[in-house]
Design a protein around this motif. Sequence first.
Motif, short mmCIF file in Angstrom:
data_model
loop_
_atom_site.label_atom_id
_atom_site.label_comp_id
_atom_site.label_asym_id
_atom_site.label_seq_id
_atom_site.Cartn_x
_atom_site.Cartn_y
_atom_site.Cartn_z
N TYR A 1 2.07 4.30 -4.75
CA TYR A 1 2.18 5.60 -5.43
C TYR A 1 3.62 6.12 -5.48
CZ TYR A 1 -2.90 5.68 -5.00
OH TYR A 1 -4.24 5.37 -5.10
N VAL B 1 -9.99 6.99 -2.29
CA VAL B 1 -8.59 6.63 -2.12
C VAL B 1 -7.90 7.44 -1.02
CG1 VAL B 1 -8.33 5.87 -4.52
CG2 VAL B 1 -7.86 8.27 -3.92
N SER B 2 -8.65 8.14 -0.20
CA SER B 2 -8.06 9.00 0.83
C SER B 2 -7.18 8.20 1.79
CB SER B 2 -9.15 9.71 1.63
OG SER B 2 -9.81 10.66 0.84
N SER B 3 -6.17 8.88 2.30
CA SER B 3 -5.27 8.31 3.30
C SER B 3 -5.49 9.05 4.61
CB SER B 3 -3.81 8.47 2.85
OG SER B 3 -2.92 7.87 3.76
N SER C 1 -7.20 13.70 6.71
CA SER C 1 -6.79 12.83 5.60
C SER C 1 -6.21 13.65 4.46
CB SER C 1 -7.98 11.99 5.09
OG SER C 1 -8.90 12.78 4.35
N THR D 1 -9.09 -0.38 0.66
CA THR D 1 -8.95 -0.98 -0.67
C THR D 1 -10.03 -2.02 -0.87
OG1 THR D 1 -6.54 -0.68 -0.62
CG2 THR D 1 -7.42 -2.26 -2.23
N ARG E 1 -3.38 4.64 0.45
CA ARG E 1 -4.83 4.79 0.67
C ARG E 1 -5.23 3.89 1.83
NH1 ARG E 1 -7.69 1.76 -4.50
NH2 ARG E 1 -5.86 0.65 -5.25
N SER E 2 -6.18 4.37 2.61
CA SER E 2 -6.55 3.64 3.82
C SER E 2 -7.39 2.40 3.55
CB SER E 2 -7.29 4.57 4.79
OG SER E 2 -6.41 5.49 5.38
N LYS F 1 0.83 -1.20 0.00
CA LYS F 1 0.00 0.00 0.00
C LYS F 1 0.87 1.26 0.00
CE LYS F 1 -2.84 -1.61 -1.14
NZ LYS F 1 -3.83 -1.33 -2.20
N GLN G 1 -4.97 13.18 0.06
CA GLN G 1 -5.16 12.41 -1.16
C GLN G 1 -3.78 11.96 -1.67
OE1 GLN G 1 -8.38 12.22 -0.31
NE2 GLN G 1 -8.74 11.92 -2.50
N PRO G 2 -3.70 10.73 -2.14
CA PRO G 2 -2.39 10.18 -2.48
C PRO G 2 -1.86 10.52 -3.87
CG PRO G 2 -4.05 8.48 -2.69
CD PRO G 2 -4.76 9.71 -2.17
#
Length: 417
Positions: A66, A89-91, A139, A79, A76-77, A62, A141-142
Amino acid sequence: MSRRALAVACSAALLTGTLAITPAAASTAAASTAVASGPRTLMAKPCRSASADLAKGFLAKKIDEYGSGTTLRVPRSFTGGYFAEINFVSSFLYDDALTVIALSKDSSSAQVARAKMLGDVMLYVQQHDPIGDGRTRASYQPNPLITADGTPYIGSPAAYTGNQAWVGMALAHLYQRTRDRRYLNGALTAANWIESKAWSGAGIPGYTGGQNGDDQKLTFKASEHNIDIGAFFAMLHRQTGNAVWKTRSDRAFAFVRAMWDPAGGRIWTGTNPDGVTINRNPVPADVQTWAYLATRNSLYSKALDWTIANLSATDRGFTGISFSDTDVSKVWFEGTAHLIAALRLRNGPGDQARIGGYLASMAQAQQSAPNADGEGIVAASSDGLDTGFGDLYYASLHTGATAWYVMAANGINPFVL
């Protein structure tokens, strides 16, 4: 043995206390619903290690989705499953903090390097936030994490005090591992933000919720946040020797003590926005387990018993606990890992059997829960677990749940150095 066969055998061993290699033996052992009372230590630890190693592999994948090496990036938190359907896809920085702590304890230099890179991300977003006061956001964004003007790509803009504390704890753990002063400086930045923005001596003294997405003060006081802050400030006291952090840690934990319900043997959620009225509904699991992990106070041992008695859940053949007393129809795997860690610390009568059963269930979920990939841990055993706080958990692979599983399986208490 294949990866899946090993995990099934390990799950069986956790239930029976021996490693069942043959398919027939594994099937028979896995079908057992009772935990044997005989010796359990010979083969259980290698099995937990095998399953936890798979989980660490998931975290690595994970993180590297990226980018690679020292390139700043976030995983991303969630999947798969529901979150794949909505392309979410937020982290969440809380999940990233857990991942930092879990991987910072690893013997692999590559995993420690990933933890350091995520720590560097925390320093970057702290230093380049548009408001510029040392906060981090809920959070990010990746893709891309860093925008063209150098500011981070913010997902959820809220700055909750509990999240600041988890970022601080992650940085403190990194400083403990690396002795790189940058991480301690970042932790102190987070701590000073909490102190300046969230301390309130009004009503029941304690730390408030932080700032919402519109930068308005959140005036409720949460037991969860004060547990996080108490643990974080205790780390700073140890690492800096400055007694002010001990004083501040003590007053955060004093708020938690004020939320203790001696008749019920549980901790209330916190206060309403008035800072005085106690919020008694819902009653979440995390404050019960975290209070014990963070303070090691035998008083809160009773809260573990309350959690087992009131929040136990069984779904799809998995067993564990749920998020709160609002909905106990599904298993919350992250919370189950919290409980494993707390029971491991307590080590009371019957706790080893409970730990074995919960670990076996999580190892089995790693293989066969909805949307499982054989490595990560899903957030919930089925979609739609109602937290009672206005949101739902889904059967999607979750970095936070996976990191907590790694820590629980390896005896790591993230609340202490």
